[in-house]
Design a protein around this motif. Structure first.
Motif, PDB file in Angstrom:
ATOM      1  N   ARG A   1       2.697  -4.732   5.320  1.00 40.91           N
ATOM      2  CA  ARG A   1       4.085  -4.618   4.451  1.00 40.91           C
ATOM      3  C   ARG A   1       4.785  -6.124   4.813  1.00 40.91           C
ATOM      4  O   ARG A   1       4.330  -6.642   5.631  1.00 40.91           O
ATOM      5  CB  ARG A   1       4.968  -3.522   5.253  1.00 40.91           C
ATOM      6  CG  ARG A   1       4.189  -2.077   4.931  1.00 40.91           C
ATOM      7  CD  ARG A   1       4.410  -1.540   3.687  1.00 40.91           C
ATOM      8  NE  ARG A   1       4.489  -0.286   3.402  1.00 40.91           N
ATOM      9  CZ  ARG A   1       2.974   0.404   3.103  1.00 40.91           C
ATOM     10  NH1 ARG A   1       1.917  -0.476   3.020  1.00 40.91           N
ATOM     11  NH2 ARG A   1       2.823   1.518   2.947  1.00 40.91           N
ATOM     12  N   VAL A   2       5.950  -6.172   3.885  1.00 41.45           N
ATOM     13  CA  VAL A   2       6.705  -7.359   3.897  1.00 41.45           C
ATOM     14  C   VAL A   2       8.200  -6.606   4.271  1.00 41.45           C
ATOM     15  O   VAL A   2       8.537  -5.767   3.454  1.00 41.45           O
ATOM     16  CB  VAL A   2       6.560  -8.231   2.736  1.00 41.45           C
ATOM     17  CG1 VAL A   2       7.631  -9.271   3.143  1.00 41.45           C
ATOM     18  CG2 VAL A   2       5.312  -8.854   2.611  1.00 41.45           C
ATOM     19  N   ALA A   3       8.773  -7.132   5.299  1.00 41.44           N
ATOM     20  CA  ALA A   3      10.368  -6.659   5.600  1.00 41.44           C
ATOM     21  C   ALA A   3      11.026  -7.139   4.361  1.00 41.44           C
ATOM     22  O   ALA A   3      11.133  -8.234   4.014  1.00 41.44           O
ATOM     23  CB  ALA A   3      10.712  -7.097   6.968  1.00 41.44           C
TER      24      ALA A   3
ATOM     25  N   ALA B   1      13.737 -10.573   7.209  1.00 34.26           N
ATOM     26  CA  ALA B   1      13.402 -10.342   5.992  1.00 34.26           C
ATOM     27  C   ALA B   1      12.397 -11.401   5.598  1.00 34.26           C
ATOM     28  O   ALA B   1      12.407 -12.654   5.887  1.00 34.26           O
ATOM     29  CB  ALA B   1      14.555 -10.407   5.102  1.00 34.26           C
ATOM     30  N   GLY B   2      11.191 -11.170   4.851  1.00 30.43           N
ATOM     31  CA  GLY B   2      10.093 -11.942   4.369  1.00 30.43           C
ATOM     32  C   GLY B   2       9.252 -11.913   5.394  1.00 30.43           C
ATOM     33  O   GLY B   2       7.941 -12.394   5.011  1.00 30.43           O
TER      34      GLY B   2
ATOM     35  N   MET C   1       0.993  -2.296  10.100  1.00 31.57           N
ATOM     36  CA  MET C   1       1.350  -1.216  10.702  1.00 31.57           C
ATOM     37  C   MET C   1      -0.014  -0.318  11.145  1.00 31.57           C
ATOM     38  O   MET C   1      -0.804  -0.143  10.268  1.00 31.57           O
ATOM     39  CB  MET C   1       2.020  -0.120   9.939  1.00 31.57           C
ATOM     40  CG  MET C   1       3.678  -0.141  10.230  1.00 31.57           C
ATOM     41  SD  MET C   1       4.424  -1.603   9.897  1.00 31.57           S
ATOM     42  CE  MET C   1       4.565  -1.302   8.055  1.00 31.57           C
ATOM     43  N   VAL C   2      -0.086   0.151  12.426  1.00 33.58           N
ATOM     44  CA  VAL C   2      -1.516   0.574  12.979  1.00 33.58           C
ATOM     45  C   VAL C   2      -1.090   2.144  12.868  1.00 33.58           C
ATOM     46  O   VAL C   2      -1.036   2.696  13.873  1.00 33.58           O
ATOM     47  CB  VAL C   2      -1.807   0.004  14.150  1.00 33.58           C
ATOM     48  CG1 VAL C   2      -3.348   0.484  14.628  1.00 33.58           C
ATOM     49  CG2 VAL C   2      -1.887  -1.494  13.921  1.00 33.58           C
TER      50      VAL C   2
END
Ligand code: HEM
Length: 157
Positions: free
Chosen positions: A48-50, A63-64, A69-70
């Motif tokens: 994922r990208v914040a 951000a970015g 995520m495990v």
């Protein structure tokens, strides 16, 4: 998931006996959720990208920034699931993240759930004497893939 879940149930005869005695579709559904949590077959981590700054466990994520995520760790988190390393088909495991989380969570999950409910709710009735045809340590597990499972599951009845 069908083969691995079948193997897991054969290795937990007391849980299989509960299912057999109850013969209850609600228990079949909770067996599916618990096996999804316990086995967590997808092992590649969610990328994922914040989209905004936020804080988690005292860490600031900007951000970015990219995140992995495990999910499989979350499904065994003792704060989320009591005695989390134990298979318990009677627990409410519906908060598991075996299908991911958020907008990109698994699109096929209703189909997967339906198929697993049919298999797990039917197999022990149709083939009540089903058992493993080899020792557990001879079962060829898939250790090196993105999706965990078995290459084959020799059974007899
Ligand atoms: C037990 C069976 C299955 C498991 C454990 C599983 C698990 C997952 C996981 C963990 C993801 C990533 C979610 C995320 O990034 O948050 C995913 C994505 C996806 N799955 Fe499944 N899946 C299963 C079956 C299926 C089936 C049967 C289909 C299709 C018929 C399917 C279609 C998809 C698709 C299209 C995505 C991508 C969604 C997106 O990126 O927006 N899956 N699945």
């Amino acid at each position: 998931m069908i083969a691995l879940g079948t193997l897991t149930r054969l290795e937990h005869p007391e849980q299989l006996a509960l299912l057999r005695e109850a013969d209850d579709p609600a228990l079949v559904a909770s067996t599916v959720e618990e096996l999804l949590r316990y086995l967590n077959i997808v092992h590649n981590g969610r990328l994922r990208v914040a989209t905004e700054d936020f804080e988690v466990a005292g860490q600031t994520v900007r951000a970015g920034e990219g995140l992995i995520m495990v999910n499989e760790m979350g499904n065994r988190d003792p704060e989320a699931f009591t005695d989390s390393d134990r298979l318990d088909i009677q627990r409410d495991a519906r908060r598991h993240v075996a299908f991911g989380f958020g907008v990109h969570q698994c699109l096929g999950q209703p189909l997967a759930r339906m198929e697993l409910q049919v298999v797990y709710g039917t197999l022990y009735r149709r083939v009540p004497t089903l058992k493993l045809a080899t020792d557990l340590d001879q079962v060829p597990f898939k250790f090196n893939g993105m999706v965990y499972g078995v290459h084959e599951l020799p059974v007899t009845w």
